[in-house]
Motif scaffolding. Structure first.
Motif, PDB file in Angstrom:
ATOM      1  N   VAL A   1       0.862  -1.182   0.000  1.00  0.00           N
ATOM      2  CA  VAL A   1       0.000   0.000   0.000  1.00  0.00           C
ATOM      3  C   VAL A   1       0.896   1.228   0.000  1.00  0.00           C
ATOM      4  O   VAL A   1       1.877   1.294   0.745  1.00  0.00           O
ATOM      5  CB  VAL A   1      -0.924   0.031   1.235  1.00  0.00           C
ATOM      6  CG1 VAL A   1      -1.782   1.295   1.230  1.00  0.00           C
ATOM      7  CG2 VAL A   1      -1.814  -1.205   1.294  1.00  0.00           C
ATOM      8  N   PHE A   2       0.561   2.194  -0.838  1.00  0.00           N
ATOM      9  CA  PHE A   2       1.281   3.467  -0.850  1.00  0.00           C
ATOM     10  C   PHE A   2       0.319   4.563  -0.433  1.00  0.00           C
ATOM     11  O   PHE A   2      -0.802   4.653  -0.937  1.00  0.00           O
ATOM     12  CB  PHE A   2       1.825   3.772  -2.244  1.00  0.00           C
ATOM     13  CG  PHE A   2       2.469   5.134  -2.364  1.00  0.00           C
ATOM     14  CD1 PHE A   2       3.651   5.421  -1.702  1.00  0.00           C
ATOM     15  CD2 PHE A   2       1.881   6.133  -3.139  1.00  0.00           C
ATOM     16  CE1 PHE A   2       4.241   6.675  -1.811  1.00  0.00           C
ATOM     17  CE2 PHE A   2       2.460   7.388  -3.255  1.00  0.00           C
ATOM     18  CZ  PHE A   2       3.648   7.657  -2.589  1.00  0.00           C
ATOM     19  N   ILE A   3       0.761   5.406   0.517  1.00  0.00           N
ATOM     20  CA  ILE A   3      -0.077   6.500   1.014  1.00  0.00           C
ATOM     21  C   ILE A   3       0.756   7.782   1.045  1.00  0.00           C
ATOM     22  O   ILE A   3       1.732   7.865   1.786  1.00  0.00           O
ATOM     23  CB  ILE A   3      -0.630   6.207   2.426  1.00  0.00           C
ATOM     24  CG1 ILE A   3      -1.461   4.924   2.420  1.00  0.00           C
ATOM     25  CG2 ILE A   3      -1.466   7.389   2.933  1.00  0.00           C
ATOM     26  CD1 ILE A   3      -1.972   4.516   3.794  1.00  0.00           C
ATOM     27  N   PRO A   4       0.400   8.784   0.255  1.00  0.00           N
ATOM     28  CA  PRO A   4       1.075  10.075   0.328  1.00  0.00           C
ATOM     29  C   PRO A   4       0.310  11.020   1.256  1.00  0.00           C
ATOM     30  O   PRO A   4      -0.914  11.091   1.210  1.00  0.00           O
ATOM     31  CB  PRO A   4       1.032  10.567  -1.121  1.00  0.00           C
ATOM     32  CG  PRO A   4      -0.245   9.985  -1.668  1.00  0.00           C
ATOM     33  CD  PRO A   4      -0.508   8.695  -0.922  1.00  0.00           C
ATOM     34  N   SER A   5       1.041  11.756   2.083  1.00  0.00           N
ATOM     35  CA  SER A   5       0.371  12.690   2.984  1.00  0.00           C
ATOM     36  C   SER A   5       0.077  14.024   2.306  1.00  0.00           C
ATOM     37  O   SER A   5      -0.601  14.870   2.867  1.00  0.00           O
ATOM     38  CB  SER A   5       1.218  12.931   4.242  1.00  0.00           C
ATOM     39  OG  SER A   5       2.407  13.638   3.907  1.00  0.00           O
TER      40      SER A   5
END
Length: 510
Positions: free
Chosen positions: A401-405
């Motif tokens: 999973v990739f999550i950018p803030s």
């Protein structure tokens, strides 16, 4: 730790990142509107879960150890969205012809950080094809925020780049010696230009054998380009611009070491760095001294054009990066357990452990590349921000999973690449929608860890997990060239041009 995420094209895209300073009365107006919106969202979305905060139903957010519920929880948390059988396909059509530009040469000075340069170089490959030019291996940015002295072959596999594109564009390592002192047409090509613009620019060949391109970023339009040009951009970015063997090898080792710690991991692009906060004027949760430090940095950075920024309006508009605390609450509300392995793909977090502790207190299993690699392994990458960024890029691409803030060049590039590779799970926080939810937490209307909070967050992000969709255009009503900067970038979502459905015959070896 090297801070490698800065800004080099702020003047062009500044409207995306901030709003100008407003009067106290407008601030009061925004706060009232925000409060009303918070109540509406809370009432509309959570009326069915507010009746009993203490009662936890047998759902994926409950703590029950039911095997079926645990499996459902894992499916929801980690499984990639349904891809509808889409796969990468970037082969040219039967009408496509390679360039023959043997006596026309294009030199390029790339600008920006790693991902801004990568996208710009891919665009220059397409521009060289349109203009029937031989492309000289681009020069990388050594003068901007990053102060990285790396040359092309330090970051990319130069031979692979040349050979992969040999049927598209002729590429040489340097200008022929007889042309080194020849007059050059020095051009700042217009941003987001189409094929007709570059066909018109080809008239320069009548007077010059060499054209020098001073900036490479955003030189091609996102949309309305020929099918074969769009596919060439994908071949250049996703196939030809492979990282150097040293970077590729260490990146793969770091991914393997993460896998040895946990079966699955999240790559978190925690864009909570000093330059980002200063540039955007975002100060929520900071002390007065920290806010002043950021203000001084902004005023002392000459190429950041807008100096007076209203932090409240920034946050309400969803233009601020999530804070470490907000990220922790977000991940909790989505249902990820505290034991989740999280890799931080970022530079130095502003405030260090003081601010980062608001994330690690909720998710203690957090690692940086410095914890995965030895000092000796990282020695070659020290003081080379773009090479270090390439390691983060590889780990982010390969994550479950990739999550950018925050949205930015790396966030967009990784999202687009993961879409290209099969729509791997990418959760993009709705920062504007989350502001109302976080304010309800601060006011006590919602409780951290409650089922109502989880319900709100999950409902808000049901369609923000990387599922296939066509690129978004500019908001309706926006006219003129200003609309181009508000379109979804091509490299953030290369569908439909570079993706094929299962019913389309296109034998592509990716």
């Amino acid at each position: 730790m090297v801070n490698y995420r800065g800004f080099s094209s702020h003047s062009k895209n500044s409207s995306i990142y901030f709003r100008r300073y407003s009067s106290p009365s407008s601030i009061t107006y925004y706060i009232v509107i925000l409060f009303a919106l918070s109540i509406f969202i809370f009432t509309f979305y959570s009326k069915d879960v507010l009746e009993d905060e203490d009662r936890k139903p047998p759902s994926i957010t409950s703590g029950e150890k039911n095997p079926k519920i645990e499996q459902l929880r894992d499916d929801v948390l980690w499984e990639a969205p349904f891809s509808h059988g889409l796969r990468p396909c970037v082969k040219p059509s039967s009408r496509y012809k390679a360039t023959q530009g043997w006596d026309h040469y294009m030199t390029v000075r790339s600008n920006g950080g790693l991902n801004q340069m990568r996208a710009g170089i891919a665009d220059m490959v397409a521009v060289a094809h349109i203009m029937n030019a031989t492309l000289v291996i681009p020069q990388l940015d050594k003068r901007s925020f990053w102060q990285d002295t790396s040359i092309f072959s330090d970051i990319f596999d130069e031979v692979h780049f040349i050979m992969t594109l040999q049927t598209d564009v002729r590429i040489v390592k340097e200008l022929p010696k007889e042309l080194e002192s020849a007059p050059r047409a020095r051009k700042h090509f217009s941003s987001w230009s189409g094929v007709s613009y570059y066909e018109e620019m080809a008239h320069l060949w009548k007077d010059y054998q060499v054209i020098h391109v001073a900036k490479s970023d955003s030189r091609l339009a996102n949309n309305d380009l020929p099918f074969d040009i769009q596919r060439l951009r994908c071949r250049a970015l996703y196939h030809a611009l492979r990282f150097s063997p040293a970077i590729e090898n260490l990146g793969k080792k770091l991914v393997e070491r993460l896998r040895s710690r946990a079966e699955r991991y999240i790559a978190l692009h925690l864009r909570y760095e000093k330059d980002m906060l200063s540039f955007t004027g975002c100060t929520h949760g900071l002390t007065e001294a920290e806010a002043e430090e950021l203000r001084v940095m902004r005023h002392n950075t000459n190429h950041w054009k807008i100096k007076n920024i209203n932090a409240t309006e920034q946050r309400i508009g969803g233009l601020c990066p999530l804070t470490p605390k907000e990220v922790g609450i977000f991940l909790q509300a989505l249902g990820y357990p505290p034991s989740t392995l999280i890799y931080i793909a970022a530079g130095e977090i502003y405030g260090g452990s003081v601010h980062l502790s608001e994330l690690t207190s909720r998710f203690p299993n957090i690692v940086y590349k410095e914890a995965l690699a030895s000092k000796g392994e990282l020695q070659a990458f020290s003081h080379h921000a773009s090479q270090s960024a390439a390691l983060d890029y590889i780990i982010s691409i390969e994550s479950d999973v990739f999550i950018p803030s925050h949205s930015g060049n790396m966030a967009r590039a990784v999202e687009g690449h993961r879409r290209f590779l099969g729509h791997r799970k990418t959760i993009t926080p709705d920062r504007k929608g989350l502001v109302a939810i976080y304010d309800m937490l601060e006011s006590g209307v919602l409780k951290e860890g409650s089922s109502s909070l989880s319900h709100l967050v999950m409902k808000l992000h049901r369609s923000r997990q990387g599922a296939p969709r066509k690129r978004e255009g500019a908001p309706s009503g926006i006219k003129g060239r200003g609309r181009f900067r508000l379109e979804e970038p091509f490299y953030q979502n290369p569908f439909p041009e570079c993706m094929c459905g299962s019913n389309i015959q296109d034998d592509e070896d990716t």
